[in-house]
Design a protein around this motif. Sequence first.
Motif, PDB file in Angstrom:
ATOM      1  N   ALA A  57      69.438  16.276  29.165  1.00 34.25           N
ATOM      2  CA  ALA A  57      69.133  17.496  29.914  1.00 34.25           C
ATOM      3  C   ALA A  57      70.418  18.231  30.312  1.00 34.25           C
ATOM      4  O   ALA A  57      70.508  19.461  30.168  1.00 34.25           O
ATOM      5  N   LEU A  58      71.420  17.510  30.787  1.00 35.10           N
ATOM      6  CA  LEU A  58      72.696  18.141  31.145  1.00 35.10           C
ATOM      7  C   LEU A  58      73.366  18.754  29.914  1.00 35.10           C
ATOM      8  O   LEU A  58      73.902  19.863  29.972  1.00 35.10           O
TER       9      LEU A  58
ATOM     10  N   GLN B 200      71.896  19.826  27.112  1.00 42.89           N
ATOM     11  CA  GLN B 200      71.152  21.000  26.676  1.00 42.89           C
ATOM     12  C   GLN B 200      71.352  22.178  27.631  1.00 42.89           C
ATOM     13  O   GLN B 200      71.493  23.320  27.191  1.00 42.89           O
ATOM     14  N   TRP B 201      71.392  21.904  28.909  1.00 42.39           N
ATOM     15  CA  TRP B 201      71.651  22.952  29.890  1.00 42.39           C
ATOM     16  C   TRP B 201      73.038  23.555  29.659  1.00 42.39           C
ATOM     17  O   TRP B 201      73.212  24.768  29.663  1.00 42.39           O
TER      18      TRP B 201
ATOM     19  N   GLN C  76      73.167  25.739  26.573  1.00 45.67           N
ATOM     20  CA  GLN C  76      72.447  26.985  26.799  1.00 45.67           C
ATOM     21  C   GLN C  76      73.214  27.966  27.685  1.00 45.67           C
ATOM     22  O   GLN C  76      73.118  29.175  27.493  1.00 45.67           O
ATOM     23  N   HIS C  77      73.981  27.446  28.646  1.00 48.88           N
ATOM     24  CA  HIS C  77      74.563  28.323  29.659  1.00 48.88           C
ATOM     25  C   HIS C  77      76.086  28.438  29.664  1.00 48.88           C
ATOM     26  O   HIS C  77      76.616  29.276  30.398  1.00 48.88           O
TER      27      HIS C  77
ATOM     28  N   MET D  62      64.289  20.907  22.771  1.00 49.65           N
ATOM     29  CA  MET D  62      64.624  21.084  24.186  1.00 49.65           C
ATOM     30  C   MET D  62      63.694  20.216  25.034  1.00 49.65           C
ATOM     31  O   MET D  62      62.497  20.147  24.764  1.00 49.65           O
TER      32      MET D  62
ATOM     33  N   ASP E 173      57.185  24.796  35.474  1.00 47.41           N
ATOM     34  CA  ASP E 173      58.473  25.279  35.977  1.00 47.41           C
ATOM     35  C   ASP E 173      58.497  25.017  37.480  1.00 47.41           C
ATOM     36  O   ASP E 173      57.508  24.530  38.044  1.00 47.41           O
TER      37      ASP E 173
END
Length: 150
Positions: free
Chosen positions: A96-97, A99-100, A103-104, A126, A138
């Motif tokens: 998760a870290l 992929q985050w 993405q950012h 994802m 969400d």
Amino acid sequence: MVTRKRFDDSDCPVARSVDAIGDWWSLLIVRDAFDGSRRFGEFQRSLGVAKNILSARLRALVAGGVLESVPASDGSAYREYVLTPKGKALFPVIVALRQWGEQHFYAPGEPHSRLVDSRKEQPLRMLEVRSADGRPLDPDDTTVHKVTTP
């Protein structure tokens, strides 16, 4: 010196988890363990962290049951650090870290490492948070409830 606040008795699972991992060096050590690092020198070369900091973080991860110190696989006098089941359970957190971050924090086309399925050599899907019935969720779809014991 400022004393670090402890959260090991908190009723919040996020606070306890952060308390157990400790800091960003610890997460990077866990990342490197997933990537195959096992020896002190491998972690030190990869991270460039001071030896005293690395020693303290490895000791804390062993004490917390995330890593286990075992005899070296080649029979030498060295020790190696391997992920325990508790440590391996951090895999979705690391993914998760990653992929985050992809993405950012990277411009389109900017080089970076990518985690791929070793069997198919394809990028991972994802990660998603889903309800018990499979619906994507969400933050607006969730509420924190305190768990009480009878």
